[in-house]
Design a protein around this motif. Structure first.
Motif, PDB file in Angstrom:
ATOM      1  N   GLU A   1       0.829  -1.207   0.000  1.00  0.00           N
ATOM      2  CA  GLU A   1       0.000   0.000   0.000  1.00  0.00           C
ATOM      3  C   GLU A   1       0.863   1.256   0.000  1.00  0.00           C
ATOM      4  O   GLU A   1       0.588   2.217  -0.732  1.00  0.00           O
ATOM      5  N   LYS A   2       1.948   1.251   0.804  1.00  0.00           N
ATOM      6  CA  LYS A   2       2.824   2.420   0.849  1.00  0.00           C
ATOM      7  C   LYS A   2       3.598   2.594  -0.453  1.00  0.00           C
ATOM      8  O   LYS A   2       3.862   3.725  -0.878  1.00  0.00           O
TER       9      LYS A   2
ATOM     10  N   SER B   1       1.181   4.166  -2.847  1.00  0.00           N
ATOM     11  CA  SER B   1       1.013   5.587  -2.517  1.00  0.00           C
ATOM     12  C   SER B   1       2.229   6.403  -2.935  1.00  0.00           C
ATOM     13  O   SER B   1       2.099   7.525  -3.439  1.00  0.00           O
TER      14      SER B   1
ATOM     15  N   SER C   1       1.419   2.834 -10.030  1.00  0.00           N
ATOM     16  CA  SER C   1       0.662   2.849  -8.784  1.00  0.00           C
ATOM     17  C   SER C   1      -0.579   1.981  -8.889  1.00  0.00           C
ATOM     18  O   SER C   1      -0.913   1.219  -7.970  1.00  0.00           O
TER      19      SER C   1
ATOM     20  N   GLN D   1      -1.721  -1.267  -6.775  1.00  0.00           N
ATOM     21  CA  GLN D   1      -3.017  -1.259  -6.106  1.00  0.00           C
ATOM     22  C   GLN D   1      -3.809  -2.511  -6.457  1.00  0.00           C
ATOM     23  O   GLN D   1      -4.490  -3.089  -5.603  1.00  0.00           O
TER      24      GLN D   1
ATOM     25  N   MET E   1       0.289  13.433  -3.021  1.00  0.00           N
ATOM     26  CA  MET E   1      -0.917  12.665  -3.314  1.00  0.00           C
ATOM     27  C   MET E   1      -1.979  13.569  -3.954  1.00  0.00           C
ATOM     28  O   MET E   1      -1.665  14.495  -4.681  1.00  0.00           O
TER      29      MET E   1
END
Length: 790
Positions: free
Chosen positions: A536-537, A540, A551, A555, A753
């Motif tokens: 997840e990091k 991100s 990304s 995901q 983000m």
């Protein structure tokens, strides 16, 4: 009674569940027992649906399920019991129910508002023959699944079943890990795995079965070893995954002990620089797995897998281990150790296992490696037991308050018993450091963390866990240079430490060293490939670099890894946000929000979260205000920022409604500044709130004071984050030129983000004062401001 389906007579595989000790539990704690039953029933419903079945009835402490085939029923039952058995590893007995399951194939049909038939009757009677946490099946089911479900079955012989005229043969299924089964001996082997069919292995299994009957009555002072095959000759691939050890103890509360031994052996191996060892987070996902070793090896990218079990009874412990070549599923060796716990011999077992594995993989052990493997963590078994209990809480509690309440007393007692227990001191430092970073940012709390980590360093200056603890301290103290230097020291000396690479990536992001940050996070993922947190990091991080396609791929991997654990509505929201952030496409999000009923929007926290964020992102102040008015505080999502609501009231020319919100926010920021007066980000938050309150002179004073040193304060974090905060505060003071200049700087910085995404900025409620300004719109329309940054 609740009836959900059964329209006509049919042949089905019927599964009947019953809670063990239900009546006595209800007498002791009716409300608590009913809550546990409801939670278990909800999970059984989910698993039933996932395996193609349906729930026919629930009645008190029992459930009646049916499936199209015996295979589906048995696979579902194995999953239910394996999952529920795992809870005993981390929860006290009063917080985990046991269920018995019976399965039969026969007729079912509706009658008088109930579902009846011989399939129901016999399944209900069979469950009484199962042990707590076990499964009993009829001869019919046994014959149907033979050769189709890889599970062992123990024949119970013909059984008397209440109200059934003739005795019926029954079988008890052996759960993954070899338990529970009244007739199965302790074994480290798992059903569903392919083993080399050689006489030596058969002999070992026979000896193990016979030894199980008398072992607990005698003490064996030296390890007992049986090898199923000689060590691998010329092994060059030194990659290994150490799977969770099975807890075979009768007292399932000893699960923390089995997990502790597993983690310590894994850590011992990870500290051998000549090996590649997969980190804990990834291997823990294979607890009770029915996957073959070959598949596990492929998924984790390793050539060898270690399986094991721990069986503890009072002061005696048995640890077994078997090393398997994942490429061929052939056994390299198997071992069994029988020892006394109180004599500290458990540490000898851990050292011997790690040494044997390293030797079999032809890993070179340096003198430091050998010294570490032979050095026990503590001289006190009691202190070690307390440490293992605290570590179990570390993996099952998430809030710092829980850590302080549950871990702190155990660790403090451990270091009282053995003041030279370095790892316990290190864990104490972690608890204090986490408290400082989240709920108690006081100098006293940080000083406690420093005192604990200093003690740990004095006792074990070369231990990687202790050195990492020092890095954590420096990070909490906002000494980023020393934190990075410390983590680098760990990864240079111990290249298997995924956690150190993960921490190093975080520090590099705060230092605006994004290439290094990405490289470190990628390395952490390589060492811990199935960690949802790391994946997840990483996703991100790539998103913050505006590498949207990469990304999205990460995901997708994360969604596959965590399937069923994230609410479907939130998964759809994240997909819609990806489409909106990359291309500015609103259709997917609008369809998602439009499909939510008014009742769901008012009562479902996930729906409120989605609606609030979408209203804020495209500047619908009226919708955001109505949402807050129509929902109760109990259902609002916790991170629906109050400033969004205040900005909405201001946009709607309702300053009186905005003022109480902003006054409360200002008070909260000032409280935090009391303990962190040099925090630039907090000071900028105060400037923004004062500007929104109309106190523009006070806001301007803060901005003027901070402007010459912005981005240069130790620990302030990425320059882009501060530029974004400057831009917002300038926008609300009416200084549009300064705001757009700062925003232009922020748009060139990674890591922000959606906060600095051009499509979000275009309508975001907090940027309302700038919207429509030509310079602001020109920034958002410039393609380079949504192009990849690295």
């Amino acid at each position: 009674m609740e009836q959900t389906a059964a329209p006509a007579r049919r042949l089905a595989a019927v599964l009947f569940t019953d809670v063990v000790g239900y009546s006595s539990r209800m007498q002791r704690d009716e409300i608590g027992t009913m809550a546990l039953v409801r939670a278990d029933f909800a999970r059984i419903r989910e698993l039933c649906g996932q395996h193609g079945g349906e729930v026919l009835n629930t009645m008190g402490d029992g459930m009646l399920l049916c499936f199209p085939s015996a295979v589906q029923a048995v696979v579902c039952a194995l999953k239910i019991q394996s999952e529920f058995a795992h809870r005993h590893l981390v929860q006290p007995p009063e917080q985990a129910l046991d269920h018995r399951i019976g399965i039969h194939v026969g007729d079912v049909f509706p009658q008088g508002g109930q579902v009846v038939g011989d399939g129901v009757n016999i399944a209900a009677r069979l469950q009484t023959k199962a042990p707590a946490g076990g499964i009993c099946v009829s001869q019919t089911v046994h014959d149907m699944i033979k050769g189709k479900v890889n599970v062992q079955a123990v024949a119970l012989g013909p059984q008397d079943l209440k109200n059934i005229a003739e005795k019926m043969p029954a079988y008890q299924l052996v759960l993954p890990g070899g338990a529970p089964s009244i007739a199965s001996p302790p074994s480290a082997a798992r059903p569903g795995r392919s083993f080399v069919p050689v006489l030596a292995l058969a002999a070992v299994l026979v000896v193990t079965a016979l030894a199980g009957a008398w072992w607990w009555k005698s003490r064996l002072p030296a390890p007992k070893i049986e090898a199923t095959a000689p060590p691998a000759a010329g092994a060059t691939d030194k990659s290994i995954a150490v799977l969770p050890f099975t807890n075979l103890s009768e007292d399932k509360a000893n699960g923390y002990f089995a997990d502790g031994i597993h983690e310590d052996i894994l850590t011992d191996l990870a500290n051998v620089g000549d090996l590649k060892v997969i980190a804990r987070t990834s291997v823990m996902q294979y607890r009770d797995s029915q996957k073959r070793v070959r598949q596990i090896g492929e998924e984790l990218g390793v050539s060898y897998v270690l399986e094991g079990s721990v069986q503890r009874a009072g002061n005696k412990v048995r640890v077994t281990g078997q090393l398997i070549d994942a490429r061929t599923e052939g056994h390299v060796w198997a071992q069994r150790y029988d020892r006394e716990v109180e004599l500290g011999e458990i540490f000898t077992i851990q050292s011997a296992l790690a040494t044997e594995i390293a030797s079999s993989l032809h890993a070179v052990l340096s003198p430091d490696d050998k010294a570490r493997l032979n050095r026990p963590p503590t001289e006190s078994v009691e202190a070690y037991d307390l440490y293992l209990r605290s570590r179990a809480f570390y993996y099952t509690t998430f809030g710092p308050k829980d850590m302080i309440e549950k871990q702190l007393p155990l660790l403090q007692r451990a270091v009282e018993i053995d003041p030279r227990f370095a790892l316990a001191w290190r864990q104490l430092a972690t608890v204090h450091g986490r408290a400082y970073a989240t709920i108690d940012p006081s100098p006293a709390r940080l000083a406690q963390a420093k005192a604990c980590i200093d003690t740990a360093l004095r006792l074990a200056p070369n231990d990687p866990a202790v050195i990492m603890g020092l890095g954590n301290y420096y990070e909490n103290a906002k000494d980023l240079a020393r934190a990075a230097e410390t983590y680098q020291q760990v990864v240079r000396a111990f290249p298997n430490e995924a956690e150190a690479f993960f921490f190093l990536s975080y520090v590099r992001q705060k230092e605006d060293r994004w290439t290094d940050a990405l490289a470190s996070m990628e390395k952490a993922r390589e060492l811990d490939p199935r960690s949802p947190l790391i994946l997840e990091k990483l996703s991100s991080l790539l998103f913050g670099l505006r590498r949207y396609d990469e990304s999205a791929r990460r995901q997708d991997e994360l969604k596959a890894l965590t399937a069923g654990t994230i609410a479907p509505l939130l998964e759809r929201y994240y997909d819609a946000m990806q489409s909106f952030s990359v291309r500015g496409a609103t259709g997917q999000m609008e369809a998602l929000v439009a499909g939510l009923s008014p009742e769901v929007r008012r009562t479902d926290p996930n729906a409120i979260y989605v609606c609030a964020h979408w209203a804020a992102y495209h500047g619908d102040a009226g919708a955001l205000v109505r949402l807050w008015q129509e929902t109760s505080a109990n259902t609002r999502p916790p991170l629906g920022p109050d400033l969004w609501l205040a900005a909405s009231h201001l946009k709607l020319a309702q300053p009186d409604q905005a003022r109480p919100i902003l006054d409360q926010e200002r008070s909260s920021i000032r409280d935090r500044l009391g303990s962190q007066p040099a925090d630039t980000a907090l000071q900028l938050d105060l400037a923004l709130v004062q500007a929104m309150l109309g106190e523009k002179a006070a806001a301007q004073e803060i901005l003027t004071k901070l402007r010459p040193v912005a981005g240069h304060q130790p620990g302030d974090g990425p320059r882009g984050r501060l530029a974004l905060k400057f831009a917002q505060a300038y926008a609300w003071t009416g200084q549009k030129d300064e705001a757009t200049a700062e925003l232009a700087l922020a748009l060139r910085q990674p890591g922000l983000m959606e906060a600095a995404n051009v499509h979000v900025l275009r309508g975001m409620i907090l940027w309302w004062p700038l919207q429509g300004d030509p310079a602001f719109e020109a920034l958002l329309n410039d393609p380079k401001n949504n192009a990849p940054l690295l």
